[in-house]
Design a protein around this motif. Structure first.
Motif, PDB file in Angstrom:
ATOM      1  N   TYR A  79      20.252  82.446  19.310  1.00 36.34           N
ATOM      2  CA  TYR A  79      20.069  81.000  19.393  1.00 36.34           C
ATOM      3  C   TYR A  79      19.302  80.608  20.654  1.00 36.34           C
ATOM      4  CZ  TYR A  79      23.701  80.581  15.749  1.00 36.34           C
ATOM      5  OH  TYR A  79      24.427  80.667  14.593  1.00 36.34           O
ATOM      6  N   TYR A  92      22.004  73.707  21.214  1.00 44.01           N
ATOM      7  CA  TYR A  92      22.820  74.849  21.651  1.00 44.01           C
ATOM      8  C   TYR A  92      21.979  76.106  21.792  1.00 44.01           C
ATOM      9  CZ  TYR A  92      26.508  78.435  21.355  1.00 44.01           C
ATOM     10  OH  TYR A  92      27.330  79.513  21.581  1.00 44.01           O
ATOM     11  N   GLU A 145      33.531  88.382  18.437  1.00 46.44           N
ATOM     12  CA  GLU A 145      32.270  87.673  18.696  1.00 46.44           C
ATOM     13  C   GLU A 145      31.998  87.664  20.201  1.00 46.44           C
ATOM     14  OE1 GLU A 145      30.461  83.638  17.046  1.00 46.44           O
ATOM     15  OE2 GLU A 145      31.664  83.298  18.845  1.00 46.44           O
TER      16      GLU A 145
HETATM   17  P1  0O2 Z   1      35.088  77.437  19.133  1.00 51.31           P
HETATM   18  O1  0O2 Z   1      36.111  76.381  19.378  1.00 51.31           O
HETATM   19  O2  0O2 Z   1      34.208  77.643  20.334  1.00 51.31           O
HETATM   20  O3  0O2 Z   1      35.670  78.705  18.650  1.00 51.31           O
HETATM   21  P2  0O2 Z   1      28.949  77.636  12.028  1.00 51.31           P
HETATM   22  O4  0O2 Z   1      28.860  78.068  10.599  1.00 51.31           O
HETATM   23  O5  0O2 Z   1      27.623  77.309  12.651  1.00 51.31           O
HETATM   24  O6  0O2 Z   1      29.980  76.571  12.271  1.00 51.31           O
HETATM   25  P3  0O2 Z   1      29.564  80.376  12.620  1.00 51.31           P
HETATM   26  O7  0O2 Z   1      28.855  80.783  11.387  1.00 51.31           O
HETATM   27  O8  0O2 Z   1      30.976  80.829  12.765  1.00 51.31           O
HETATM   28  O9  0O2 Z   1      29.517  78.815  12.876  1.00 51.31           O
HETATM   29  O10 0O2 Z   1      28.787  81.021  13.795  1.00 51.31           O
HETATM   30  P4  0O2 Z   1      27.942  80.449  14.961  1.00 51.31           P
HETATM   31  O11 0O2 Z   1      26.953  79.419  14.546  1.00 51.31           O
HETATM   32  O12 0O2 Z   1      27.403  81.652  15.587  1.00 51.31           O
HETATM   33  O13 0O2 Z   1      29.017  79.696  15.907  1.00 51.31           O
HETATM   34  C1  0O2 Z   1      30.134  80.330  16.405  1.00 51.31           C
HETATM   35  C2  0O2 Z   1      30.526  79.724  17.725  1.00 51.31           C
HETATM   36  O14 0O2 Z   1      29.374  79.464  18.537  1.00 51.31           O
HETATM   37  C3  0O2 Z   1      31.221  78.376  17.667  1.00 51.31           C
HETATM   38  O15 0O2 Z   1      32.572  78.554  17.353  1.00 51.31           O
HETATM   39  C4  0O2 Z   1      30.985  77.842  19.064  1.00 51.31           C
HETATM   40  O16 0O2 Z   1      31.815  78.475  20.007  1.00 51.31           O
HETATM   41  C5  0O2 Z   1      29.562  78.284  19.311  1.00 51.31           C
HETATM   42  N1  0O2 Z   1      28.617  77.257  18.831  1.00 51.31           N
HETATM   43  C6  0O2 Z   1      27.827  77.328  17.761  1.00 51.31           C
HETATM   44  N2  0O2 Z   1      27.082  76.218  17.635  1.00 51.31           N
HETATM   45  C7  0O2 Z   1      27.419  75.418  18.678  1.00 51.31           C
HETATM   46  C8  0O2 Z   1      26.971  74.108  19.099  1.00 51.31           C
HETATM   47  O17 0O2 Z   1      26.123  73.472  18.505  1.00 51.31           O
HETATM   48  N3  0O2 Z   1      27.565  73.618  20.228  1.00 51.31           N
HETATM   49  C9  0O2 Z   1      28.506  74.301  20.942  1.00 51.31           C
HETATM   50  N4  0O2 Z   1      28.999  73.736  22.036  1.00 51.31           N
HETATM   51  N5  0O2 Z   1      28.944  75.526  20.554  1.00 51.31           N
HETATM   52  C10 0O2 Z   1      28.407  76.071  19.435  1.00 51.31           C
HETATM   53  P5  0O2 Z   1      33.441  77.368  16.791  1.00 51.31           P
HETATM   54  O18 0O2 Z   1      34.464  77.921  15.868  1.00 51.31           O
HETATM   55  O19 0O2 Z   1      32.566  76.308  16.222  1.00 51.31           O
HETATM   56  O20 0O2 Z   1      34.135  76.784  18.055  1.00 51.31           O
END
Ligand code: 0O2
Length: 267
Positions: free
Chosen positions: A108, A117, A140
């Motif tokens: 990203y 992000y 992760e």
């Molecule tokens: P938490 O509370 O941090 O655990 P998605 O389908 O995009 O929702 P996916 O497929 O699980 O998510 O994977 P991705 O996109 O790699 O995102 C996983 C984690 O990356 C998120 O976990 C966040 O920690 C971080 N992240 C991803 N996108 C963003 C964003 O736009 N802003 C912020 N601040 N963090 C982001 P969780 O479970 O969403 O949250």
């Protein structure tokens, strides 16, 4: 699912986070002990809260019995770097390890998310030994600069505050803050080598000083008070001068003195 069952499920994730936090912190320590710059600056880890796991499962329409298989960020490690280039060095370091298998990667940084992000994500498969046997679980690993982390933490808390519906005027500020952080990261990258030199210098000096103090402490056992005071005064003088090669030379002399006392004590 019962709370007790959740606790059982989360135990191996907890262990994985603890083990990996120790391992990544040890990498930092190894670099610094060798007087080298560490591409990893800070390590944190967490196991996702039960309410967050349930929330994510509901959002992605994942059934309860599929959570372990399909939610890949129950165990999370965050590695903070000083420079963007360090992130890619850390990615390479992870790819080359034999105790974790890379399952997938998301860049990203090259492909910034629409929200602004930026971060590098790697899912690794990691084995833990529990009382019920070996379990391989996904972890992760998020790798980002200090600036990217600052932005992500603020944006994440705003997501909570506005429950995913951040007002457009706040979004605009976040977008401009994200651009400012890209500029900041690029500016910092341009003085990368200077900063690394300065930090290498700091750790080399700290290691030599620690060796010297160890040597002086050992000499206390065999050298008379007057002589040890002379050695200490000489050390303070060289230390204040700040010349690293003089410190190195002084340390070598102390090694020779210590060795001669060791030989004397053996005869
Ligand atoms: P938490 O509370 O941090 O655990 P998605 O389908 O995009 O929702 P996916 O497929 O699980 O998510 O994977 P991705 O996109 O790699 O995102 C996983 C984690 O990356 C998120 O976990 C966040 O920690 C971080 N992240 C991803 N996108 C963003 C964003 O736009 N802003 C912020 N601040 N963090 C982001 P969780 O479970 O969403 O949250």
């Amino acid at each position: 699912m019962e709370l007790q069952l959740w606790k059982e499920i989360l135990t191996p994730y907890d262990l994985a986070v603890e083990e990996l936090t120790v391992k990544f912190n040890h990498i930092i320590k190894e670099y610094r002990q060798q007087g080298c710059y560490s591409p990893i600056e800070q390590v944190t880890g967490r196991v996702k809260s039960i309410s967050s796991i349930i929330g994510k499962a509901q959002k992605k329409h994942i059934a309860m019995n599929e959570i372990e298989e399909r939610v890949e960020d129950i165990a999370g490690i965050r590695l903070i770097c000083q420079f963007v280039n360090d992130i890619y060095s850390v990615v390479e370091l992870i790819r080359n390890r034999s105790d974790m298998k890379v399952k997938s990667e998301k860049d990203y940084i090259t492909h910034m998310k629409e929200s602004g992000y930026r971060s590098y994500h790697i899912i690794v498969m990691y084995s833990v030994e529990t009382t019920t046997g070996t379990k391989e679980i996904p972890v992760e690993i998020q790798i980002r600069t200090l600036g990217m982390n600052f932005w992500a933490i603020i944006e994440h808390s705003l997501q909570y505050k506005y429950q995913g519906n951040i007002p457009s005027y706040v979004k605009e500020r976040l977008t401009s803050a994200s651009k400012a952080i890209i500029t900041l990261d690029n500016e910092m990258e341009s003085i990368h080598d200077d900063v690394i030199d300065a930090q290498n210098y700091y750790y080399i000096r700290a290691n030599i000083v620690s060796d010297i103090l160890g040597n002086i402490q050992n000499l206390y056992k065999c050298v008379n008070k007057k002589e040890i005071e002379k050695i200490q005064d000489e050390f303070y003088e060289i230390y204040q001068g700040g010349d690293i090669s003089k410190l190195e030379q002084f340390n070598k002399q102390l090694d020779i003195v210590a060795e001669s006392y060791r030989m004397q004590s053996m005869t």
